[in-house]
Design an enzyme around this catalytic site. Structure first.
Site, PDB file in Angstrom:
ATOM      1  CE  LYS A 180     -55.029  23.711   5.198  1.00 48.81           C
ATOM      2  NZ  LYS A 180     -54.511  24.648   6.205  1.00 48.81           N
ATOM      3  N   GLY A 234     -46.653  26.504  -0.279  1.00 47.58           N
ATOM      4  CA  GLY A 234     -46.078  26.083   0.996  1.00 47.58           C
ATOM      5  C   GLY A 234     -44.813  25.283   0.752  1.00 47.58           C
ATOM      6  CD  GLU A 256     -45.062  30.008  -4.592  1.00 45.60           C
ATOM      7  OE1 GLU A 256     -43.962  29.587  -4.196  1.00 45.60           O
ATOM      8  OE2 GLU A 256     -45.706  30.894  -4.021  1.00 45.60           O
ATOM      9  CB  CYS A 290     -41.229  30.835  -1.643  1.00 48.14           C
ATOM     10  SG  CYS A 290     -42.591  30.239  -0.691  1.00 48.14           S
ATOM     11  CD  GLU A 387     -38.139  27.682   1.418  1.00 51.32           C
ATOM     12  OE1 GLU A 387     -38.716  26.627   1.701  1.00 51.32           O
ATOM     13  OE2 GLU A 387     -38.640  28.564   0.694  1.00 51.32           O
TER      14      GLU A 387
HETATM   15  C1  SIN Z   1     -44.169  33.510  -1.374  1.00 49.36           C
HETATM   16  O1  SIN Z   1     -43.274  33.638  -0.571  1.00 49.36           O
HETATM   17  O2  SIN Z   1     -44.744  32.419  -1.484  1.00 49.36           O
HETATM   18  C2  SIN Z   1     -44.671  34.606  -2.266  1.00 49.36           C
HETATM   19  C3  SIN Z   1     -43.779  35.768  -2.364  1.00 49.36           C
HETATM   20  C4  SIN Z   1     -44.220  36.767  -3.405  1.00 49.36           C
HETATM   21  O3  SIN Z   1     -45.301  36.672  -3.992  1.00 49.36           O
HETATM   22  O4  SIN Z   1     -43.435  37.661  -3.660  1.00 49.36           O
END
Ligand code: SIN
Length: 486
Positions: A180, A234, A256, A290, A387
């Site tokens: 998805k 996410g 993650e 992230c 964040e």
């Molecule tokens: C992410 O922001 O979820 C992944 C970043 C990355 O794989 O470097």
């Protein structure tokens, strides 16, 4: 729009090897964040479509998991080659729906393809064990078996690579997948599904269910008993919700989630290298990863010099539509993202930070935000505890190693951290003391298919990539082989 290859702009859902409209007939528009234009209208799947995809995936599982690892690996390698042969087209599509500069989009397509290669190779190295038995009449054997149907819920910031990072190990292990994609960016996922079909993925093995009703599809993926595993990239908030929803059917989960990466520059570091590392880490994807540096801690002796150099570098970054030449930073993904970044900068200013450069929407208008550096930030400010997900670099001064360890770890998150130092002892001490799943030493970008990507604390669970990534898609079965002395 004119640069998009129409063969790769797929607008139907891909379920059981067929391109199908949503059963409701609903569609939703996908917009280019650089100019607000609609790129395509895509099937808006609902509960019934998601159930069909899960059932198709479950039906495909026995045959796919029974194939040899070599056969599965060969199909994954075909898929990789098909993707790389169209990398320019896929990158243009990715930039059109997500906004990142073309050079980063191209890098992402190759990054995603690297997971296919890595896990095609790992498919052949799924070893079990024979354990010395306590019973002379029996042997203790461990089998590793694919879990079954896996749901992959993927984010908008890496619409290709995050899907490949989940689909490649799942398929290599012998699992089947229902993906998805995020509402803002379904096109990249549908395009790779088309290439996967052509590369030989059997029907039902890989399904894509685009939707603008994530809750309806998410409910099916988290509650359907045939879905054995859920992998999500996410926000921590959504991850918590998916975990709660998956609890009733006790699904294996990989999460993650969000990060609040400290980027720590010590007095003894190469300051120019640290500035370049900070630019790479902070402004990659416009700050929308992230693992982006979220709090930049600089030791007092080099604080002013570092701030000055970083401001000058940030001010030189070229902001514009991702498909224009020489662009370093594209638009933010949507209006919500823009407003959040603006709110955090304004809160930081109200709490006493100084805007050293940027701090406002970019002159381009629309969803563009100027590369920003904030000085005089404290670790307890709102911006340092959120964040950011935008091109804003908050600089925080520190004096001692112990103090910065405390600051860095003072967050619910634990995804990535970075240190710049020339002291081997300090690098090692910091590497051990930082409560994060990944630590870069004198490197601002550390992601790779060969490395275990993932976090601790509320940044999630499980690892993606590396030899560990495939374990998340395998079950351990203990087989006691007895009656040997009869
Ligand atoms: C992410 O922001 O979820 C992944 C970043 C990355 O794989 O470097």
């Amino acid at each position: 729009m004119s640069r998009l290859n129409p063969e790769l702009v797929k607008t139907a859902a891909f379920i059981d090897g067929a391109w199908t409209p949503a059963e409701s007939g609903d569609e939703f528009a996908v917009f280019n964040p650089a100019n607000g234009e609609a790129i395509a209208r895509v099937a808006d799947c609902g509960e019934g479509d998601a159930v069909r995809a899960v059932e198709a995936s479950a039906n495909a599982f026995p045959l796919w998991s029974a194939r040899t690892a070599d056969e599965r690996a060969a199909i994954l390698m075909n898929w990789r080659e098909a993707i790389l042969a169209r990398e320019e087209d896929l990158a243009a599509l990715l930039t059109a729906e997500m906004g990142k500069p073309l050079k980063e989009a191209l890098y992402e397509i190759r990054y995603g393809a690297a997971y296919l290669q890595w896990f095609a190779e790992e498919a052949k190295r799924i070893y079990g064990d024979v354990i010395p038995s306590a019973n002379t009449n029996a042997r203790t054997i461990v089998l590793k078996q694919p879990i079954g149907v896996c749901a992959a819920i993927t984010p908008w910031n890496f619409p290709n690579a995050m899907l490949m990072r989940k689909a490649a190990p799942a398929l290599a292990a012998g699992c089947t997948v229902v993906a998805k994609p995020a509402e803002d960016t379904p096109l990249s996922a549908l395009a790779v599904a088309a290439l996967g079909e052509a590369a030989g993925l059997p029907r039902g093995v890989f399904n894509v269910v685009p939707t603008q009703k994530p809750a309806a599809v998410g409910d099916v993926l988290t509650s359907h008993p045939l879905v054995r595993k859920i992998s999500f990239t996410g926000s921590t908030e959504t991850g918590r919700m998916l975990l709660r929803q998956s609890a009733d059917t006790v699904k294996k989960s990989s999460m993650e989630l969000g990060g609040n990466a400290p980027f720590i520059v010590f007095d003894d570091a190469d300051i120019d290298a640290a500035v370049e590392g900070a630019v790479a880490s902070k402004y990659r994807n416009g700050g929308q990863t992230c693992v982006c540096a979220n709090r930049i801690f600089v030791q007092r002796g080099v604080y002013d010099a570092f701030a000055d150099k970083l401001c000058r570098r940030a001010a030189r970054l070229n902001v514009g539509a991702g498909d224009e030449d020489g662009v370093d930073i594209g638009p933010l993904v949507n209006q919500r993202a823009l407003e959040k970044v603006e709110m955090l900068v304004s809160a930081a200013r109200d709490e006493g930070a100084r805007i050293a450069t940027g701090g406002v929407r970019h002159d381009n208008g629309g969803l563009f935000f100027a590369p920003t550096v904030l000085t005089g930030v404290r670790n307890d400010m709102t911006i340092a505890q959120s964040e950011i997900f935008g091109p804003v670099a908050p600089l925080i001064v520190f004096d001692t190693e112990l103090e910065v360890i405390q600051y860095a770890n003072d967050t619910i998150y634990g995804l990535a951290a970075y240190i710049y130092t020339h002291s081997l002892g300090r690098a090692w001490r910091m590497g051990e003391a930082l409560e994060f799943g990944m630590v870069g030493v004198n490197e601002g970008v550390i992601s790779s298919a060969a490395a275990p990507f993932g976090g601790v604390k509320q940044s999630g669970m499980g690892r993606e990539g590396s030899k560990y990534g495939i374990e998340d898609y395998l079950e351990i079965k203990y087989l006691c082989l007895g009656g040997l002395e009869q």
